[in-house]
Design a protein around this motif. Structure first.
Motif, short mmCIF file in Angstrom:
data_model
loop_
_atom_site.label_atom_id
_atom_site.label_comp_id
_atom_site.label_asym_id
_atom_site.label_seq_id
_atom_site.Cartn_x
_atom_site.Cartn_y
_atom_site.Cartn_z
N UNK A 152 2.94 -9.74 1.66
CA UNK A 152 1.32 -9.30 1.63
C UNK A 152 1.10 -8.65 2.77
N UNK A 183 9.54 2.55 3.15
CA UNK A 183 10.05 2.53 1.76
C UNK A 183 8.80 2.50 0.58
N UNK A 184 8.90 3.34 -0.20
CA UNK A 184 7.92 3.54 -1.25
C UNK A 184 8.55 4.14 -2.59
N UNK A 185 7.85 4.50 -3.39
CA UNK A 185 8.24 4.86 -4.85
C UNK A 185 7.71 6.44 -4.98
N UNK A 186 8.14 7.20 -4.10
CA UNK A 186 7.73 8.77 -4.41
C UNK A 186 7.56 9.13 -2.72
N UNK A 191 1.91 8.56 -2.66
CA UNK A 191 2.68 7.60 -3.53
C UNK A 191 2.96 6.32 -3.00
N UNK A 192 2.81 5.20 -4.01
CA UNK A 192 3.08 3.83 -3.41
C UNK A 192 2.08 2.84 -3.70
N UNK A 193 1.99 1.85 -3.14
CA UNK A 193 0.97 0.82 -3.51
C UNK A 193 0.05 1.15 -2.30
N UNK A 194 -1.33 0.24 -2.53
CA UNK A 194 -2.16 0.39 -1.40
C UNK A 194 -1.90 0.35 0.13
N UNK A 196 1.23 0.65 1.41
CA UNK A 196 2.31 1.78 1.88
C UNK A 196 1.47 3.21 2.24
N UNK A 215 12.62 6.40 -0.88
CA UNK A 215 12.76 5.73 -2.17
C UNK A 215 13.96 4.93 -2.21
N UNK A 216 14.06 3.83 -3.12
CA UNK A 216 15.31 3.09 -3.06
C UNK A 216 16.48 3.90 -3.10
N UNK A 217 16.65 4.90 -3.58
CA UNK A 217 17.93 5.53 -3.58
C UNK A 217 18.36 5.86 -2.24
N UNK A 232 8.18 -9.01 1.22
CA UNK A 232 8.77 -9.47 -0.14
C UNK A 232 9.75 -8.44 -0.79
N UNK A 233 9.54 -7.24 -0.59
CA UNK A 233 10.35 -6.13 -1.27
C UNK A 233 11.68 -6.24 -0.24
N UNK B 151 1.42 -0.62 -9.86
CA UNK B 151 1.74 -1.21 -8.85
C UNK B 151 0.28 -2.00 -8.45
N UNK B 152 0.67 -2.73 -7.13
CA UNK B 152 -0.56 -3.97 -6.86
C UNK B 152 -0.87 -4.61 -8.03
N UNK B 232 6.17 -1.52 -8.21
CA UNK B 232 6.47 -1.09 -6.89
C UNK B 232 7.82 -1.51 -6.39
N UNK B 235 10.56 -0.43 -9.14
CA UNK B 235 10.92 0.78 -8.78
C UNK B 235 11.68 0.98 -7.65
N UNK B 236 11.51 0.53 -6.42
CA UNK B 236 12.47 0.28 -5.41
C UNK B 236 13.88 -0.28 -5.78
N UNK B 239 15.83 2.31 -8.36
CA UNK B 239 16.25 3.46 -7.62
C UNK B 239 17.59 2.84 -6.80
N UNK B 243 21.51 4.33 -7.23
CA UNK B 243 22.10 4.80 -6.13
C UNK B 243 23.61 4.12 -5.76
#
Lengths: 331, 331
Positions: A152, A183-186, A191-194, A196, A215-217, A232-233, B151-152, B232, B235-236, B239, B243
């Motif tokens: 969080x 690290x985000x989703x775009x 792009x992202x959550x609040x 990021x 991004x994750x890739x 967490x992520x 997200x969130x 979020x 998606x991470x 992706x 990869x």
């Protein structure tokens, strides 16, 4: 001359692997410090006797007795409070009292994170700590933080992680201007959550080499030197990646009779330990399954952190961006 | 007789791959519906002519003209508002007007998610939609949701994802009691971030087969049938996993001169499209790089969702747990 403290009782193969790792480090020409083994004195002496360690090396080992052990299954904060004679608590206190210059454990990760924060405290200006670890990539390695110390996260926490990761990477990559990705989703800043989306704007204002969102890739591609994310992520991703190592091995073994010798490149254990950045000391968390080589690598990393005065460098950079307007969401 | 609407202009290989995928579906003995191709009428007719499609199959194809295309680079919500004649908007509206029974696109994912929510609305009782997709595992496959729609997430959203995922998995796995895990950073219910710790308590009270928390490493192991997470995180992870497929291929090709033919098992494209669960309709988002086979698979999935009356089943289950005390954190 520094003294690196090592939890001899931590990890799935203690005291064997920690002690063998300590010996490997002492034999390394580039390692100049002494090592303090923290744990059951009798067990440690037995292990050292069994290993027939040279007298020259034995002189560089000091034993600090700790009668208890925090197991992998103990509840972290409870264990830190109730097991005052555990190797983790004893080791961290010795470090706090400046008897030793760093503390490394392959034991209970949660207890190391909670204990370090409680006993060592934080670097001036730092709000929350972050565990930083290297992910092997197609290009080499990327430092990912946080992988589990702080969940969080507020935007300001992520900004501080970006600064700490950049300082750490400068020391350990030789690259004086490492790129840092969020690290985000775009790719777009919006792009992202609040957290990021707001963190992107804060990190942009620092003096680090900010690449922008990744991004994750992009992690395995090695697009950036440092990747910043909420604990967490990062923790979900780290454990996922560790299991991918096993997956890759099982897939490859399906097609090859013998595993190729360099398959261990994809083994996260080669990267030694993960520092808990942001605490007022040097605390390195090693994987529970650490080999002697992984322990040795963690010990070398600890010595380097001491020599480079990492925390002084972090404190200096953090102070530059310690502005009230950044902290609205911080606490 | 159902009509499955397909965006002929969506994806990196449009209109070729969508149209070839439609033909493959029509040739499949188990597929009984008709297909509505949405897009540039001239281009679609040209493609169909080039393919020399049998008259019998052509009779089962209807063309709906759409003069615009939302590109991969368009901003999703902006595009939905401004490109009213795009294949995505036209297709979703035809579905809303019940001209067709489902809509599939390999185009802009964000536009599909935003457009579906805006044009189709939500299933009664559902607060937020979730994109569900299969991850290949050592045991087979695990359905992961959400991978990017919301997200969130609030705890109540995660609870609804758990219910929707369970209903979907029942239909597509044949397993009438699929296990559902909550992705977190420790097995204990108290481990995780604020949302997952609270969601754990909510999900426990539903009638689904709740496994409890799972960790990142448990996905590839195939520990559960359905894994629930914030969009979020999902998606991470998605992706990252995509990869990893490339990574595995590059590692294997290092040791083998030719890629093994069944390496495609580890290719996410085989799993067709990802449904946007929770919208009041059937909206399937396919990967931009979808092969004709992937499109065919998505079409078969859509027909199955229609036949099984998936949304009615979701609505019924959601209603059972639509309690005010669960929703404190919901909106």
């Amino acid at each position: 001359m520094s003294l690196i403290l090592l939890d001899a009782m931590g990890g799935d193969f203690a005291p064997k692997n920690p002690i063998e790792g300590a010996i490997l480090a002492l034999k390394d020409k580039n390692f100049n410090s002494d090592i303090g083994l923290v744990g059951d004195e009798k067990l440690i002496n037995e292990s050292l006797n069994n290993l027939n360690v040279d007298q020259d090396l034995l002189k560089r080992i000091e034993i600090f007795h700790a009668s208890e052990v925090i197991s992998m299954h103990d509840s972290p904060t409870k264990a830190i409070k109730e097991k005052g004679n555990s190797s983790i608590v004893v080791g961290l206190k010795l470090h706090k009292q400046k008897v030793g210059d760093a503390f490394i454990s392959a034991g209970n990760t949660g207890a190391m994170a909670a204990g370090s924060l409680l006993i060592l405290g934080r670097i001036k200006g730092i709000y929350r700590p972050a565990i930083a670890t290297f992910f092997p990539t197609l290009k080499g390695k990327t430092l990912v933080l946080d992988v589990g110390a702080t969940v969080d996260c507020k935007p300001f926490n992520l900004m501080q992680f970006a600064i700490m990761g950049s300082v750490y990477m400068k020391i350990f990559s030789g690259n004086l201007n490492p790129t840092v990705g969020l690290l985000s989703i775009g790719e777009e800043p919006t792009k992202g959550n609040d957290a990021t989306v707001k963190a992107h704007q804060l990190i942009k204002q620092t003096n680090i080499n900010f690449y922008g969102n990744i991004e994750g890739k992009d992690i395995i591609k090695g697009v950036v030197d440092v990747a910043v994310c909420d604990g967490f992520v990062g923790n979900v991703l780290l454990k996922f990646y560790e299991s991918v190592g096993d997956f890759i091995r099982s897939v490859i073994l399906k097609y090859l009779k013998e595993p190729p010798s360099d398959l261990s490149t994809y083994d996260y254990q080669n990267y030694g330990g993960a520092p808990l950045l942001g605490v007022d000391g040097i605390s390195i968390i090693s994987h529970g399954k650490s080999s002697p080589l992984a322990i040795k690598n963690a010990i070398l990393v600890a010595e380097r952190m001491v020599e480079e005065k990492l925390n002084k460098k972090i404190e200096k950079e953090i102070e530059l961006f310690d502005k009230d307007e950044y902290k609205q969401d911080a606490v």
